[in-house]
Design an enzyme around this catalytic site. Sequence first.
Site, PDB file in Angstrom:
ATOM      1  N   GLY A  46      47.594  32.476  48.873  1.00 39.58           N
ATOM      2  CA  GLY A  46      47.917  32.232  47.466  1.00 39.58           C
ATOM      3  C   GLY A  46      48.474  33.455  46.756  1.00 39.58           C
ATOM      4  NE  ARG A  47      44.482  38.163  48.529  1.00 37.46           N
ATOM      5  CZ  ARG A  47      43.688  37.323  49.169  1.00 37.46           C
ATOM      6  NH1 ARG A  47      43.463  36.129  48.678  1.00 37.46           N
ATOM      7  NH2 ARG A  47      43.114  37.666  50.309  1.00 37.46           N
ATOM      8  CD  GLU A 107      39.147  26.959  37.955  1.00 39.11           C
ATOM      9  OE1 GLU A 107      39.392  26.288  38.992  1.00 39.11           O
ATOM     10  OE2 GLU A 107      38.401  27.949  37.943  1.00 39.11           O
ATOM     11  CG  HIS A 146      47.729  54.523  20.103  1.00 36.54           C
ATOM     12  ND1 HIS A 146      47.778  55.524  19.169  1.00 36.54           N
ATOM     13  CD2 HIS A 146      48.947  54.500  20.701  1.00 36.54           C
ATOM     14  CE1 HIS A 146      49.000  56.072  19.165  1.00 36.54           C
ATOM     15  NE2 HIS A 146      49.719  55.461  20.090  1.00 36.54           N
ATOM     16  CE  LYS A 160      47.374  28.074  51.763  1.00 39.57           C
ATOM     17  NZ  LYS A 160      47.142  29.416  52.288  1.00 39.57           N
ATOM     18  CD  GLU A 163      41.573  35.824  45.685  1.00 50.37           C
ATOM     19  OE1 GLU A 163      42.745  35.506  45.995  1.00 50.37           O
ATOM     20  OE2 GLU A 163      40.893  35.149  44.903  1.00 50.37           O
ATOM     21  CE  LYS A 216      37.567  28.643  44.554  1.00 51.73           C
ATOM     22  NZ  LYS A 216      38.593  28.434  45.574  1.00 51.73           N
TER      23      LYS A 216
END
Length: 524
Positions: free
Chosen positions: A265-266, A210, A382, A204, A351, A490
């Site tokens: 974003g999410r 990254e 398990h 965005k 978030e 950041k």
Amino acid sequence: MSKLIDSPAWKALAAHRERIAPSNLGAFFAADPSRAKTFSLETGEILLDYSKHLIDAQAMRLLAALAAQAQLPHWIAKMFAGDRINSTEERAALHVALRSRDAVFPEGRDVMAQVRQARERLRGFAGEAQGGALKGASGRAITDVVNIGIGGSDLGPRMVTRALRAFRKPVPRLHFVSNIDPGDLDATLDGLAPETTFFIVASKTFTTAETLENARRARTWLVTALGEKADLSRHFAAVTANIAGAAALGVAQERVFPMWDWVGGRYSVWSAVGLAVALAVGMDAFEELLEGAHAMDVHFRTEPIERNIPAVLALLEIWYVNFFGAQTRAVIPYCEDLRDLPAYLQQLEMESNGKRIDREGKEVDYDTAPIVWGATGTPSQHSFHQLLHQGTRLVPVDFIIARASNPSSAQTALAANALAQAAALAFGNPAPGAAYRTLPGNRPSSTIVLKRLAPRGLGQLIAMYEHKVFVEGVIWNVNTFDQWGVEHGKTLARTLTPLMLESEHPADLDSSTLSLLARLRKHD
Ligand code: F6P
């Protein structure tokens, strides 16, 4: 004391929690043979059975009163009206527009023309790629598409693409890279041919370290194989609100798909961030996903609180977090194709509501979002179910089951295992004589059944969780739509990156960071 804790609805819930403490799920079920029916809700492709929760009718009434006290209907109206409910960023939270069927929406600040235009562009691009008309610099058709993004620009498309595996088109194949660790991109590119590989850079802001680093490395990989002179713009598309940023990376203007400041974003998988999904399953299936989400929007807007699935799920979360002290909630899909759902929900829930300052700027005196975690059943049985059954903590669970229309024996066993786990948690196992064998039971869970793992139902499921998170934010009085907590890390990383290479370090760094820097610089 905050207004919330001091409110009549909160106090009534605290008193009721004390009243029902001596009871248990076994007794609740014994007393009411139709309990499963009473505490089940269904809409579209989704069934929610919440009968295995530590609630009675009065608890649900009091929880609904808490939502009413927080003016939930008013807040829902505000979100759908496009009000700037993301107050710290002065933005609307209009992801619902991305799946709206209205010609004009919302009233007064219509965004539908942009939404429709973007969708048409996605359709054109997906058709090109699926029909073999998307060609790389050498003229060969693209076979593989790598989505480079992180957070909301990765988790949504990654989760949905995997969930809709059964609907995939033969080409292109989709891959996802998010980590700045070169191992992520390198492992993905292993075995891919540069000539036929295409990259979507989804960000965005187009400032995310990254994503930019991985995009640069992808470019270098292409240059190394195809040469400096190759037209690399034929290997890139971007999804962003930062057109200039995409242009700086050399993405052709017609391959830049839009994002808007009114989509977080999410909450963005419904936008062009879903390009990877459209490429994998086709635009018709992508639009069905949107239809499903829209159906959940209608349910959320119109059903009264006690029959409103997202609201009920939110109220149950609040019940455990604030009145039972639950610290976590586990999400366990009994469906391998939903294996990325827990990670997706971690961002969506933590978030969004991992906040400690309320809308008025005051520190809250109650807990907010729990830690969300989980993995697919049956492997989780398990691994960590021992703690769920016999550990000292209360961990409410979401069991998610996707019905198979013509189940194989393995699929039958899979669903049986989900039911077995939910029953074992709820009713335990007395095992006379051996305390270490005893399962105490009385451990709550929701069972969410998807009639079929298909685009429509998946859209409903995701939108259900989005609205659940919104309701919680309304009641906890926090801004669900910002994420200031991630910014400082950041900035620090940006400061430390050049220092990793230097031998002299500023004196204002703490001694731990200083000694670790020295240790990481050494190559012995
Ligand atoms: O760091 C958090 C965050 O801002 C998320 O909210 C977002 O989904 C992610 O980073 C990626 O951001 P962008 O799409 O701008 O690269």
